[in-house]
Each structure stands twice: as structure tokens, then as C-alpha cells.
Design a protein around this motif. Structure first.
Motif, PDB file in Angstrom:
ATOM      1  N   LEU A 293      10.993  16.440 -55.505  1.00 51.77           N
ATOM      2  CA  LEU A 293      12.238  15.850 -56.030  1.00 51.77           C
ATOM      3  C   LEU A 293      12.972  15.060 -54.956  1.00 51.77           C
ATOM      4  O   LEU A 293      13.347  13.891 -55.164  1.00 51.77           O
ATOM      5  CB  LEU A 293      13.130  16.974 -56.569  1.00 51.77           C
ATOM      6  N   VAL A 294      13.140  15.699 -53.766  1.00 52.32           N
ATOM      7  CA  VAL A 294      13.873  15.029 -52.672  1.00 52.32           C
ATOM      8  C   VAL A 294      13.154  13.773 -52.237  1.00 52.32           C
ATOM      9  O   VAL A 294      13.764  12.700 -52.080  1.00 52.32           O
ATOM     10  CB  VAL A 294      14.044  16.014 -51.493  1.00 52.32           C
ATOM     11  N   THR A 295      11.819  13.847 -52.066  1.00 53.60           N
ATOM     12  CA  THR A 295      11.074  12.683 -51.576  1.00 53.60           C
ATOM     13  C   THR A 295      11.123  11.525 -52.566  1.00 53.60           C
ATOM     14  O   THR A 295      11.359  10.379 -52.183  1.00 53.60           O
ATOM     15  CB  THR A 295       9.620  13.090 -51.307  1.00 53.60           C
TER      16      THR A 295
ATOM     17  N   VAL B 279      13.387  10.883 -55.011  1.00 52.84           N
ATOM     18  CA  VAL B 279      14.722  10.287 -55.179  1.00 52.84           C
ATOM     19  C   VAL B 279      15.105   9.465 -53.957  1.00 52.84           C
ATOM     20  O   VAL B 279      15.611   8.342 -54.076  1.00 52.84           O
ATOM     21  CB  VAL B 279      15.759  11.388 -55.468  1.00 52.84           C
ATOM     22  N   LEU B 280      14.819   9.992 -52.744  1.00 50.26           N
ATOM     23  CA  LEU B 280      15.190   9.243 -51.542  1.00 50.26           C
ATOM     24  C   LEU B 280      14.361   7.976 -51.378  1.00 50.26           C
ATOM     25  O   LEU B 280      14.858   6.959 -50.906  1.00 50.26           O
ATOM     26  CB  LEU B 280      15.056  10.126 -50.300  1.00 50.26           C
ATOM     27  N   THR B 281      13.092   8.005 -51.805  1.00 44.21           N
ATOM     28  CA  THR B 281      12.272   6.794 -51.722  1.00 44.21           C
ATOM     29  C   THR B 281      12.807   5.713 -52.653  1.00 44.21           C
ATOM     30  O   THR B 281      12.721   4.523 -52.342  1.00 44.21           O
ATOM     31  CB  THR B 281      10.820   7.128 -52.063  1.00 44.21           C
TER      32      THR B 281
ATOM     33  N   LEU C 185      16.046   5.423 -53.306  1.00 39.99           N
ATOM     34  CA  LEU C 185      17.354   4.997 -52.798  1.00 39.99           C
ATOM     35  C   LEU C 185      17.284   4.172 -51.515  1.00 39.99           C
ATOM     36  O   LEU C 185      18.234   3.454 -51.211  1.00 39.99           O
ATOM     37  CB  LEU C 185      18.241   6.215 -52.546  1.00 39.99           C
ATOM     38  N   ILE C 186      16.193   4.278 -50.733  1.00 44.22           N
ATOM     39  CA  ILE C 186      16.118   3.574 -49.449  1.00 44.22           C
ATOM     40  C   ILE C 186      16.226   2.043 -49.588  1.00 44.22           C
ATOM     41  O   ILE C 186      16.983   1.419 -48.838  1.00 44.22           O
ATOM     42  CB  ILE C 186      14.830   3.998 -48.701  1.00 44.22           C
TER      43      ILE C 186
ATOM     44  N   VAL D 215      20.316  21.205 -53.932  1.00 45.76           N
ATOM     45  CA  VAL D 215      19.580  19.960 -53.730  1.00 45.76           C
ATOM     46  C   VAL D 215      20.021  18.909 -54.745  1.00 45.76           C
ATOM     47  O   VAL D 215      20.231  17.730 -54.391  1.00 45.76           O
ATOM     48  CB  VAL D 215      18.065  20.235 -53.805  1.00 45.76           C
TER      49      VAL D 215
ATOM     50  N   LEU E 105      21.769  15.343 -53.838  1.00 49.70           N
ATOM     51  CA  LEU E 105      21.173  14.059 -54.214  1.00 49.70           C
ATOM     52  C   LEU E 105      22.149  13.220 -55.030  1.00 49.70           C
ATOM     53  O   LEU E 105      22.189  11.990 -54.888  1.00 49.70           O
ATOM     54  CB  LEU E 105      19.876  14.289 -54.992  1.00 49.70           C
TER      55      LEU E 105
ATOM     56  N   VAL F  82      25.320   5.588 -51.986  1.00 52.90           N
ATOM     57  CA  VAL F  82      24.570   4.325 -52.013  1.00 52.90           C
ATOM     58  C   VAL F  82      25.274   3.312 -52.902  1.00 52.90           C
ATOM     59  O   VAL F  82      25.376   2.123 -52.567  1.00 52.90           O
ATOM     60  CB  VAL F  82      23.128   4.593 -52.482  1.00 52.90           C
TER      61      VAL F  82
ATOM     62  N   VAL G 264      21.783  18.964 -49.172  1.00 57.28           N
ATOM     63  CA  VAL G 264      20.327  18.903 -49.377  1.00 57.28           C
ATOM     64  C   VAL G 264      19.596  19.712 -48.316  1.00 57.28           C
ATOM     65  O   VAL G 264      18.645  20.455 -48.605  1.00 57.28           O
ATOM     66  CB  VAL G 264      19.852  17.433 -49.382  1.00 57.28           C
TER      67      VAL G 264
ATOM     68  N   TYR H 182      11.740  23.829 -47.173  1.00 53.40           N
ATOM     69  CA  TYR H 182      10.444  23.457 -46.588  1.00 53.40           C
ATOM     70  C   TYR H 182      10.614  22.851 -45.207  1.00 53.40           C
ATOM     71  O   TYR H 182       9.631  22.551 -44.538  1.00 53.40           O
ATOM     72  CB  TYR H 182       9.703  22.472 -47.501  1.00 53.40           C
TER      73      TYR H 182
ATOM     74  N   MET I 164       4.272   6.999 -48.537  1.00 55.63           N
ATOM     75  CA  MET I 164       5.121   7.716 -47.589  1.00 55.63           C
ATOM     76  C   MET I 164       5.056   7.074 -46.208  1.00 55.63           C
ATOM     77  O   MET I 164       6.038   6.997 -45.501  1.00 55.63           O
ATOM     78  CB  MET I 164       4.631   9.167 -47.519  1.00 55.63           C
TER      79      MET I 164
ATOM     80  N   VAL J 220       7.065   3.398 -45.695  1.00 56.53           N
ATOM     81  CA  VAL J 220       8.525   3.243 -45.597  1.00 56.53           C
ATOM     82  C   VAL J 220       8.992   2.956 -44.163  1.00 56.53           C
ATOM     83  O   VAL J 220       9.718   1.982 -43.935  1.00 56.53           O
ATOM     84  CB  VAL J 220       9.230   4.477 -46.195  1.00 56.53           C
TER      85      VAL J 220
END
Lengths: 94, 121, 83
Positions: A6-8, A10-12, A14-15, B7, B11, B18, B59, B65, C1, C4
């Protein structure tokens, strides 16, 4: 495992919006007719770049890299104060 | 369960940041005057930098992890947000005062200059 | 990945080329200092993305802190516009 995906994801997404807004700030720095416009634009650019570094340290999975955002924010503030003191002292000193 | 809540809240805060950043950049590019661009730049600095840092702290508290250094990330991000909340207005005020006193920026689209009636300064 | 960080570094590198060209060509020395600060910020982002935060911690105070301070002091002692 669901949290990491989820984090990866969403952040990808938003970048690129961050990068586009940095380019817009740099357009104002290049175009700005006077010195205070340029300093204001680089001020906002530095603060948002500090936030971008903090966000990117989560995406790159290396939490100890967060310190440079704090240093960038503090020194951009110092740069702002230099230019402000120059502009004020030029008028009041004469 | 509480990790997922943290989290998702973080987000959402990063997404709000943003949005503020993009709107501040467009306002800095489109507004006609220095003293109106000041408004857009301060909105971009506070909404675009302080809010994503608090979201990043949330977050990092939720994402397990990353291992134990995530507490360092959360503390550093929270301290940066508090410090930036103090510094951004101070810098903007300093550069605005310098621009007004030295007359560097033109005040062209103006209706009423209340600071001039009060005797400059 | 993996795409980026490399793409962010490429965009920052292009941007630093533009800032350096404008800093060399500018007639106003204070504007040249501001463009130099843009170039320093872009280099800091490149160092950060290439996983070297210790270099960022050294490069930021030298290039955003001390260099504009010395340059602004020098402009105040001499003159601002290049004739």
C-alpha cells in the motif's frame, strides 16, 4: 505485507506530482522579475524539498537518511535571512 | 489493525500535502504581484512541508517492515515539522519587510496602502 | 522501483545545468547568487537520491550556507551590477 504494498504504490503515484511542482517553482525562479520573487520561490523550493526528502526516505526503505531534510530546511532559512539583511541595509545605510 | 489505521491516516496527510504543494506552485506562477505571491508561497511552505512531515511520522509509526529505526524516522520528522512551522513564517516576514522597505518589488496592482498612511516602516 | 531514483537524479541534473548557465550569464550579481543556490539544492537532491546522506550533511552548509554568505558580503563591499 499488505502495508508495504500500500505504502509503495501510493507513494509511487505521488512522487511525479512533487517533481512537477518543483519544476514550476524553478520556472518562477528563472522568470522572476525582481530579487524578492526569486528568493521567495527558492524559499518554498527548499522547504518542499526537505519534505520530499523525508517522504523519499520511506520509499527507499532507509530510515536513517531522514536527517538531511532537517539540515536543508535550516540552511535555506539562513540564506533567506542573508538576502533580507542585504536588501534592508542597502536602503537604511546610505 | 492499528498499524493499518496509522498508515492510511499518514498517506491521506501526505496526499493533502502534495495537493497544497501543487496549488502553491501554480499560485506562485500565476499571481500578478510580489505581495500576492507571498500568500501562495507561504501556503506552499506550511501546507506542503509541515503536513507531509506529520503524515510521514504516522506512516513510519505504522510501517513495521522498516525495523526499529522507524522510531528515529518518526521523531526526526515530527521535530522537523515543529521547527519548520516556526521558521517558515519568520523567513517570509523578513523577506517581505525587506522588499517593502527597500522598494525592490513593484506595488503596481494596489487599491490602498494602509502601511504608508501610518508613516512608512 | 529502481527507476524512480534514477529519473529524479536525471531531472535534477538537467535543472542544475539550466541554473549554472543562468548564473554565468547574469548581469546582476545577487541574482547569480540565487541561481547558484538553486544549483546547490539540485546537487543536494542528486546526492540524496544516490544514497549518500553524509555527503548531503556536509554539502548543504558549505554550499547553501557559507558560500552565499561570503558572496553577499563581497557584493555589499563592492558593487552589485556588472558594468
Amino acid at each position: 505485507m499488505v502495508i508495504e504494498a500500500l505504502v509503495t504504490s501510493v507513494l509511487t503515484v505521488l512522487i511525479p506530482i512533487y517533481v512537477v511542482s518543483f519544476l514550476l517553482y524553478v520556472v518562477r525562479v528563472v522568470k522572476g522579475p525582481t530579487i524578492p520573487d526569486r528568493v521567495l520561490a527558492i524559499d518554498s523550493l527548499g522547504y518542499d524539498l526537505a519534505a520530499f526528502m523525508v517522504v523519499l526516505s520511506i520509499l527507499l526503505k532507509s530510515p536513517l537518511m531522514v536527517v538531511s531534510g532537517l539540515a536543508l530546511a535550516l540552511w535555506v532559512y539562513a540564506f533567506d535571512i542573508y538576502i533580507a539583511k542585504y536588501l534592508e541595509a542597502k536602503e537604511m545605510g546610505e | 489493525m492499528i498499524d493499518l489505521v496509522l498508515v492510511v491516516a499518514g498517506l491521506v496527510l501526505i496526499s493533502i500535502g502534495v495537493f497544497y504543494d501543487f496549488v502553491g506552485a501554480i499560485g506562485l506562477l500565476r499571481l500578478p504581484n510580489f505581495y500576492t505571491r507571498l500568500h501562495a508561497a507561504t501556503a506552499g511552505a506550511i501546507g506542503g512541508a509541515v503536513v507531509p512531515m506529520i503524515g510521514t511520522a504516522l506512516v513510519a509509526l505504522g510501517a513495521d517492515y522498516l525495523g526499529p529505526p522507524r522510531f528515529f524516522l518518526a521523531g526526526a520528522a515530527f521535530a522537523s515539522s515543529i521547527l519548520l512551522m516556526v521558521l517558515a513564517q519568520a523567513g517570509s516576514h523578513a523577506i517581505a519587510r525587506a522588499a517593502y522597505i527597500s522598494g525592490e518589488a513593484p506595488r503596481e496592482p494596489i487599491l490602498h496602502d494602509a502601511l504608508k498612511d501610518r508613516g512608512g516602516e | 522501483m529502481e527507476v524512480v531514483p534514477i529519473s529524479i537524479a536525471a531531472i535534477a541534473a538537467l535543472l542544475s545545468v539550466v541554473a549554472t548557465y543562468l548564473a554565468v550569464r547574469s548581469r546582476d550579481m545577487l541574482a547569480a547568487v540565487v541561481f547558484s543556490a538553486v544549483q546547490s539544492t539540485a546537487y543536494a537532491l542528486i546526492y540524496y537520491v544516490l544514497m549518500a546522506p553524509d555527503i548531503v550533511l556536509v554539502y548543504i552548509p558549505v554550499s547553501v550556507g557559507i558560500l552565499p554568505a561570503v558572496a553577499v558580503l563581497l557584493i555589499k563591499k563592492t558593487e552589485r551590477y556588472e558594468s
